[in-house]
Design a protein around this motif. Structure first.
Motif, short mmCIF file in Angstrom:
data_model
loop_
_atom_site.label_atom_id
_atom_site.label_comp_id
_atom_site.label_asym_id
_atom_site.label_seq_id
_atom_site.Cartn_x
_atom_site.Cartn_y
_atom_site.Cartn_z
N CYS A 84 0.13 1.42 -5.94
CA CYS A 84 0.63 1.14 -4.58
C CYS A 84 -0.58 0.80 -3.73
O CYS A 84 -0.62 -0.23 -3.07
N ARG A 123 -1.07 -5.51 -9.71
CA ARG A 123 -1.34 -5.16 -8.31
C ARG A 123 -2.74 -4.56 -8.38
O ARG A 123 -2.91 -3.34 -8.46
N LYS A 130 -2.59 -1.27 3.36
CA LYS A 130 -1.23 -0.71 3.39
C LYS A 130 -0.56 -0.85 4.75
O LYS A 130 -1.12 -0.46 5.76
N HIS A 366 10.37 0.39 -3.91
CA HIS A 366 10.25 0.63 -2.47
C HIS A 366 11.55 0.94 -1.75
O HIS A 366 11.53 1.41 -0.62
N ARG A 379 10.03 9.33 -6.38
CA ARG A 379 11.12 8.43 -6.75
C ARG A 379 11.71 8.95 -8.03
O ARG A 379 10.97 9.50 -8.86
N GLU A 408 5.24 -0.12 -9.32
CA GLU A 408 4.03 0.65 -9.06
C GLU A 408 3.84 1.61 -10.23
O GLU A 408 4.72 2.43 -10.54
N ASP A 438 2.16 5.50 -2.37
CA ASP A 438 3.48 5.77 -2.96
C ASP A 438 3.37 6.30 -4.39
O ASP A 438 2.41 6.02 -5.09
CO CO Z 1 4.05 1.08 -2.36
#
Ligand code: CO
Ligand code: PEP
Length: 460
Positions: A84, A123, A130, A366, A379, A408, A438
Motif C-alpha cells: 500500500c 506497486r 498516500k 480498497h 480486510r 496490496e 493498509d
Molecule cells: Co492502500
C-alpha cells in the motif's frame, strides 16, 4: 499562480509547442497535496529532481501500453501487486525480492492454470505517497498532520516526524532508482528464469496448502522445460521477464518534476514509473491530477469507487484517451464485496457503449477495509475473494472482459488481513502487523488468491 518549471522541457500534447525550453502547468485545483512548511526548500528539491535522470524509458512505457492493449481484448491478464505504502526502511534486497517472488509465483499460477499471458506490474519503486481521508490524526488529544507517505513525512507520531520535508521527495527518487535497479537485475539476470520456479517456493510458504499446490505446478513446468530443452530449444522468454513499476500519481510537484519530453517521439512522459494511476479521491474531471494524467503519454489508471457516476467516468476516459489507444487507460474498480454487483454494471455498460478500449481491473482491497476490535485496520480474505468473484460475474453477465487484478500484498508472513487457509484470525493481527498504511495479503494468501483467480479465468 502557475507552477513554472524552467529547466525541463515541458509537455507538448497539443497544448504546448514542441521544443519549448520552458513551460507552465495549468493552475487547477489539486486535492491531497501536503502543506509544505518551507516553500524555498520545496523549490530546491524540485530543482534537484528536474535534472535527475529518468527512472524508466518512454519506450518501455509504450511497450506496456501495447501489452495492456492485449488485456483489453482478453489476450493477456494484468497482475498488479505490492505495498500500500512503500517505506524507505523496507526498501531492502530481502523485502524487494520477497515481493517480486510473490508476483512471479502468482503469475506462474495464472499462466499455467489459465494459459493466459500475464502482464506483471509492481506497486513498487515509487509508491511513496498516500492520500488520506483525514488531513490530521489525533491521539490522546494531540493533533498532528496525517502520515502522507515516506516521500513526504514519517510514520512516527511526533511533531518533527510528521512535518513534511521536501528532501524526502529526493530520497524517494533515489530509493525508487535503487529498487528498480535491483528489480531489473532480478528479472533480466536469471532470478526470474522459469527454471527457478521451485526456488521461488522455498521458506515458510512451501509447506502451506497453496505452496504445495504451487509445487505441483512447478514440477509440471520443470518436466515441460526439460522436454523443450531436449528438443533443442531454449527460448529467451524463459529466462527473462518484463516487470513494470507503478505508483499513484499523487504528488504533483514530484510527478511534474519528473516529466520529460521524449527525444524520439517529442511527447511528454512521466519518467518516475511506467504506469501511474489517479486515486479515488483525486480523479475529479476538473482537477490537476486528471489534467496531469491526460498530459503524459504513459499508460494510466483511474480508481473507481462505488459512488462514481457512469457519466463522470466516461468523461474522464474521454479526457485521458481521446485517440482511443487500446491499453492507454485502465479502470481499476474498487467497489467492495457488498456493492460490486450493484455499482459496477452501470459503469461498465456506459464505457462499453462508448467503445472506449479500457482495461477493466479489479482492486478487491480498497472497498473492503474495516477496523477490527483490536483497532487494527484489516480486510477479510473472503471479502477480497468475494469482490473478485463479483467482478468476474458482472463481466460475464455483460459480455465484457475482466482484464486484471490489482492487490496490496507483501512477500512476508505478515498477519494483516484475516482469513485464508493461512487462518489469520482477528486475535492474531498484532502478531506481525507491519504495514505503514493498509493491510496487505501475505504470501500464502496471495498464492491462494492466484489459484482462485486462475479458476475464474478458466470460466471467463
Ligand atoms: Co492502500
Ligand atoms: C491505494 O491504491 O493505495 C489507494 C489509496 O486507493 P484508492 O484511491 O482506490 O482509495
Amino acid at each position: 499562480m502557475r507552477q513554472v518549471c524552467s529547466s525541463v522541457r515541458g509537455p507538448d500534447a497539443g497544448r504546448y509547442p514542441t521544443g519549448v525550453s520552458e513551460f507552465s502547468w495549468p493552475d487547477l485545483p489539486a486535492t491531497q497535496q501536503p502543506v509544505w512548511p518551507d516553500e524555498a526548500a520545496l523549490q530546491r528539491a524540485v530543482a534537484e529532481l528536474q535534472v535527475l535522470p529518468p527512472l524508466v524509458f518512454a519506450g518501455e512505457c509504450d511497450t506496456l501500453t501495447e501489452q495492456l492493449g492485449k488485456a483489453v481484448v482478453g489476450e493477456a491478464f494484468v497482475l498488479t501487486g505490492g505495498d500500500c505504502a512503500e517505506t524507505f526502511a523496507a526498501n531492502t534486497a530481502d523485502s524487494i525480492r520477497a515481493r517480486l517472488k510473490t508476483v512471479l509465483q502468482m503469475s506462474v499460477i495464472l499462466t499455467y492454470a489459465a494459459s493466459v499471458p500475464v502482464v506483471k506490474v509492481g506497486r513498487v519503486a515509487g509508491q511513496y505517497f498516500k492520500p488520506r481521508s483525514k488531513a490530521t490524526e489525533t491521539r490522546d488529544g494531540v493533533e498532528l498532520p496525517s502520515y502522507l507517505g515516506d516521500a513526504v513525512n514519517a510514520l512516527a507520531f511526533d511533531e518533527v516526524a510528521r512535518r513534511p520535508d521536501p528532501q524526502r521527495l529526493v530520497k524517494a527518487y533515489h530509493a525508487s532508482g535503487a529498487a528498480l535497479n535491483l528489480i531489473r537485475a532480478f528479472t533480466q539476470g536469471g532470478y526470474a528464469d522459469l527454471n527457478q520456479v521451485h526456488a521461488w517456493n522455498t521458506d515458510f510458504v512451501r509447506d502451506s496448502p497453496a505452496g504445495q499446490r504451487y509445487e505441483r505446478i512447478a514440477t509440471d513446468i520443470d518436466r515441460a522445460l526439460r522436454f523443450v530443452r531436449a528438443s533443442g530449444a531454449e527460448p529467451d522468454e524463459f529466462q527473462r521477464v518484463d516487470f513494470y513499476a507503478a505508483h499513484e500519481a499523487l504528488s504533483l510537484v514530484y510527478e511534474r518534476a519528473l516529466t520529460r519530453i521524449d527525444s524520439r517521439t517529442g511527447a511528454p512522459y512521466d519518467v518516475s514509473g511506467h504506469f501511474l494511476w489517479v486515486g479515488e479521491r483525486t480523479r475529479g474531471i476538473n482537477g490537476a491530477h486528471i489534467d496531469f494524467a491526460a498530459t503524459v503519454r504513459n499508460p494510466v489508471g483511474v480508481k473507481v469507487g462505488p459512488t462514481a457516476a457512469p457519466d463522470e467516468i466516461l468523461e474522464v476516459v474521454e479526457r485521458l484517451n481521446p485517440q482511443r489507444v487500446p491499453g492507454r487507460v485502465s479502470l481499476i474498480t474498487r467497489m467492495g464485496a457488498q456493492q460490486v454487483n450493484d455499482a459496477l454494471p452501470s459503469i461498465i455498460q456506459k464505457i462499453d457503449a462508448s467503445g472506449h478500449p479500457v482495461v477493466w481491473v479489479c482492486d478487491p482491497m480498497h472497498g473492503n477495509t474495516y477496523e477490527a476490535q483490536s483497532g487494527h485496520k484489516t480486510r477479510s480474505f473472503d471479502d477480497v475473494i468475494g469482490e473478485v468473484r463479483g467482478f468476474f460475474a458482472v463481466h460475464r453477465r455483460l459480455g465484457t472482459i475482466p482484464g486484471g487484478i490489482h492487490v496490496e500484498l507483501t512477500g512476508d508472513d505478515v498477519t494483516e488481513c484475516v482469513g485464508g487457509t493461512a487462518g489469520v484470525s482477528a486475535d492474531n493481527l498484532a502478531h506481525r502487523y507491519e504495514t505503514a498504511c493498509d493491510p496487505r495479503l501475505n504470501r500464502e494468501q496471495s498464492l491462494e488468491l492466484a489459484f482462485l483467480v486462475a479458476d475464474m479465468l478458466l470460466e471467463r
